[in-house]
Scaffold this motif. Structure first.
Motif, short mmCIF file in Angstrom:
data_model
loop_
_atom_site.label_atom_id
_atom_site.label_comp_id
_atom_site.label_asym_id
_atom_site.label_seq_id
_atom_site.Cartn_x
_atom_site.Cartn_y
_atom_site.Cartn_z
N ALA A 68 36.05 34.31 45.88
CA ALA A 68 34.70 33.61 46.23
C ALA A 68 34.07 34.65 47.06
N ARG B 64 34.32 26.45 41.87
CA ARG B 64 35.35 26.61 42.64
C ARG B 64 36.90 26.45 41.78
N TRP C 241 33.98 19.55 48.84
CA TRP C 241 32.86 19.79 47.51
C TRP C 241 31.88 18.64 47.42
N ASP D 65 27.78 29.37 47.90
CA ASP D 65 28.19 28.51 46.67
C ASP D 65 28.27 29.17 45.24
N SER E 55 31.39 30.91 43.48
CA SER E 55 32.65 30.68 44.39
C SER E 55 33.86 30.19 43.57
#
Length: 834
Positions: free
Chosen positions: A35, A788, A815, A831, A834
């Motif tokens: 991330a 993610r 999220w 964000d 990530s």
């Protein structure tokens, strides 16, 4: 910490096939570190996260006990279910081999979910606590003796699987034998004798010795060879890889069949072998024994290895050879295809010692032309002469149900047409078949129900009959446009007339458990606010009495609003979903809410069947922590189990228009929520597990109706499952365009909404290798998407450890809070990528 026995493979039954080490946690940390620096610093330092209190409370809610009735239906066995295990327990040593996952310390399954207590309850409500259980019991494989006097079960220690029994009269449990059990994936590790006075148990062979050590120097190359014959196989995991794997498989799978008396005495029966079954005949004179042997395969799991099927006498002597089955590595992948030779062999429930089985007549290939697909055979002791064919089936065999009155039901089915037929046969008059049911398996509204069973004097399940065998009882869900209403009916087999004895009535959802000999009906009843409990109904008097009083598992959430809703797709297909709203929601005050849609696609060959309702408005408001429902406690509207039918009528296949139908289904669900004034169309997230994750990836790639997505344990590149997937029978080489069309990976450049991808690092599901999520995330990252990736150490296709489940709730909540709930999308640098 996840321990890798590769690190000390010559000191603790090690193997390179045993995956335990800090590598799992290192990979988890690596993913977090991938991330942006700020996010990694924020989240990576504290490891597993805990979600908001209201979400964590759902994980720790008490579990309802499991229920099992005694053969005479006079006593209930309650099995207590513990809270979720810790990650330390889930991450215990594990050997992954031949399609099995074994705990090498216990010689049992590595991912068992045992019970932690037992209780007995009579049907008048008297409960007795079971004494004598081991400290910290880990109970599995509970089985009543045929006479109902004893319950046998296994208890997992840190180093073995032990055999225990519970005496029902005294409610006292004790360890039965000093023998340790072999229980690595071939069914229950024991079977009761017909009289209930002893058990046939799969024991660790005495004097087995240590597990074979992996050679320090390779002894031979790993070689595979194909002779040019087609041998397609779906994508299996945890397969054998070399000769050392073969040795380990034999070591942990080999058992010694033992006859264990209730006094603890044990006598060995036959020689040690790799048993896939050993069941006594109803009269106790014989054993049906199935054993596995070489040559093994590196392409298919142990369930497809060569097998020998024999009949033994009670002393272990072979009295009849039934079949030698070869390696099953060439079974076509089309649905309805089966291995050749003897399959589905068992003892007749209504006879002393008669075997029955089926054999394919079409080479096992569902794509081959054939008038007769399967024949059913019967062979009675002493097994002289030839087997007798008692049924010839135009479709694929689906099972036999025996009746004490001398008849049986034989079922057949065919996947491509969704057809199922049931015939009544007379085993004494082979070939005479009377059609009883002919139905479409997709058509729930016209499902006649399933025949009810009872236990005969031999301790076997047989059809429950009435009127001298001329009538049977049928129990069903009672699906209808108004919702499921379970029923019990009596059907006259001669006239076809039916009498409805019971049907669930509002405000309850009440399913049939069994019809007792005294005429009372046991049911499992629930309502929107009342958890499921068991009741006795006197059908003549119309009275009802409670047998159990299990409490509400989460009373603090009892006010959550639940409604079964119905709506239509753009092409007129009826759809449904369950709408959940927060307990304190006021539409006039709060207006439309941010929304989370959770779904799973289902294929249909009939548009009419696809539109049928599959729920009840009166079922208990469950808040399972694995789906979307928990987030109603965080201020979201939830559309759970939103219909996602994928229809292909006639010559068309459902997946031909998979993407378009998904989008149409999702749009219809959102439109209905908007029409009701509870869904904000600009703040909707979508999620799903497994095939639902695949759906999520497709919806984000091919529509712009969602703000973000959550995809768990999914597959995104169908070229990695080239021999078919889900209900798709076409191979990649037959229709490569279809595989590309359906794969979100191939359209990752179109995913312009944030997606959270979660996967168990040790997923062993045949279609969802963990590499699927790794590659999909890598594509998204390379293309500049917001994504993610979270890999859960030690977890398989579903998530078991408490720490993992809590972390998934935290990840999902975070999220949704970042990407769905805000009035405007979040575009912070934290964000990106990530």
């Amino acid at each position: 910490m996840r321990h890798d026995l590769r690190h000390d493979l010559r000191h603790d039954h090690g193997s390179r096939r045993v995956l335990r080490f800090s590598l799992s946690f290192l990979s988890f940390a690596f993913i977090l570190a991938a991330a942006t620096p700020d996010v990694a610093a924020q989240e990576g330092a504290d490891g597993y996260q805990t979600p908001a209190a209201e979400l964590a409370a759902l994980v720790d809610a008490p579990a309802t006990p499991g229920i099992s009735l005694s053969p005479d239906e006079s006593v209930m066995l309650l099995t207590m279910r513990p809270s979720l295990p810790s990650i330390a327990e889930v991450a215990a040593p594990e050997l992954r081999i031949a399609g099995l996952r074994i705990n090498p310390r216990t010689n049992g399954p590595s991912r068992a979910r045992p019970s932690n207590g037992l209780a007995l309850r009579t049907l008048d409500g008297e409960e007795r606590t079971v004494t004598g259980l081991p400290e910290n019991p880990r109970i599995r494989n509970t089985r009543w003796s045929p006479n109902g006097s004893t319950v046998a079960f296994t208890h997992d220690t840190d180093s073995a699987v032990q055999l225990w029994v519970l005496d029902v009269a005294s409610a006292e449990a004790r360890r039965l034998s000093d023998l340790d059990m072999v229980n690595v994936g071939f069914g229950a590790p024991f079977n009761w004798s017909p009289e209930g006075d002893f058990l046939y148990a799969m024991a660790v062979p005495p004097g087995r010795g240590p597990a074979p050590a992996e050679p320090m120097v390779p002894t031979a190359p790993m070689i595979e060879e194909t002779s040019g014959e087609a041998a397609p196989a779906r994508t299996y995991q945890d397969l054998l890889q070399d000769q050392h794997d073969e040795a380990l498989y034999e070591y942990y799978s080999t058992a010694q069949l033992a006859r264990v008396g209730l006094d603890g005495s044990a006598a060995m029966v036959g020689d040690p072998s790799i048993f896939s079954g050993a069941s006594p005949s109803p009269d106790g004179e014989y054993l049906l024994v199935q054993t596995t042997h070489r040559p093994y395969s590196y392409q298919v799991p142990a369930s497809r290895f060569p097998r020998t099927i024999e009949v033994w006498d009670a002393q272990g002597n072979v009295v009849h050879g039934v079949a030698e089955l070869p390696l099953q590595d060439g079974v076509p992948t089309s649905f309805g295809s089966v291995p050749t030779g003897v399959r589905s062999i068992a003892w007749r429930a209504d006879a002393d010692a008669t075997l029955y089985w089926t054999e394919a007549q079409d080479g096992g290939d569902a794509l081959a032309e054939a008038d007769i697909r399967d024949r059913v055979f019967m062979h009675a002791a002493p097994f002289s002469g030839d087997p007798v064919a008692i049924a010839a089936l135009p479709l694929r065999y689906g099972g036999v149900m025996w009746a004490e009155e001398g008849f049986a039901f034989v079922s057949e089915n065919w996947f491509s047409t969704r057809q199922q037929r049931t015939y009544r046969i007379d085993p004494a008059a082979p070939g005479d078949m009377e059609l009883i049911f002919d139905l479409q398996t997709e058509d729930r509204y016209n499902n006649p129900g399933f025949p009810m069973f009872t236990t005969n004097e031999r301790g076997r399940g047989v059809l429950m009959t009435a009127d001298g065998g001329s009538s049977i009882y049928l129990a069903g869900q009672g699906a209808s446009p108004e919702g499921n209403r379970p029923f019990l009916r009596k059907r006259n087999l001669e006239t076809g007339e039916e009498e409805e004895l019971f049907r669930s009535e509002a405000p309850y959802y009440e399913g049939v458990v069994t019809l007792l000999e005294d005429g009372r009906l046991m049911t499992r009843r629930e309502s929107v606010d009342e958890p499921p409990n068991y009741f006795l109904r006197d059908l003549e008097r119309g009275t009802t009495s409670a047998v159990t009083e299990f409490p509400h598992p989460y009373p603090q959430f009892a006010g959550i609003r639940k409604e079964a809703i119905q709506y239509e797709r753009g092409d007129g297909i009826p759809l449904s979903a369950t709408l959940y709203l927060p307990a304190d929601y006021d539409q006039e005050r709060d207006g439309p809410l941010p929304t989370f849609v959770w779904a799973y696609p289902t294929e249909f060959k009939s548009a009419a069947a696809a539109g049928q309702r599959r729920d009840s408005p009166y079922q208990f408001t469950r808040i399972p922590y694995g789906g979307a429902v928990p987030y109603v406690t965080r201020g979201y509207a939830v559309l759970d189990n939103a219909s996602m039918p994928v229809i292909g009528e006639g010559d068309a296949e459902p997946n031909d228009t998979f993407r378009q139908q998904l989008v149409a289904n999702a749009q219809a669900a959102i439109d209905e929520g908007v029409r009701r004034g509870v869904v904000d169309p600009d703040r909707v997230g979508v999620g799903g597990h497994s095939y639902g994750a695949f759906m999520t990836g497709n919806l984000l790639a091919h529509s712009d109706i969602f703000r973000a997505g959550v995809a768990r344990s999914g597959a995104y590149n169908r070229t990695l499952t080239p021999f078919g997937f889900q209900r798709e029978q076409r191979l990649f080489w037959e229709d490569p365009d279809l595989y590309l069309y359906m794969s979100p990976f191939m359209h990752a450049d179109k995913v312009n909404e944030p997606i959270l991808i979660i996967h168990g690092e040790d997923d062993n599901n045949s279609g969802t290798f963990p590499i699927q999520s790794r590659r999909f995330y890598a594509a998204l990252k390379g293309l500049g998407a917001t994504a993610r990736l979270v890999f859960l150490p030690a977890e398989s296709h579903g998530y078991a450890a408490r720490e993992s489940v809590l972390h998934v709730l935290w990840e999902t909540d975070r999220w949704l809070e970042m990407h769905v709930k805000p009035a405007k999308p979040v575009t912070t640098t934290d964000d990106a990528g990530s």
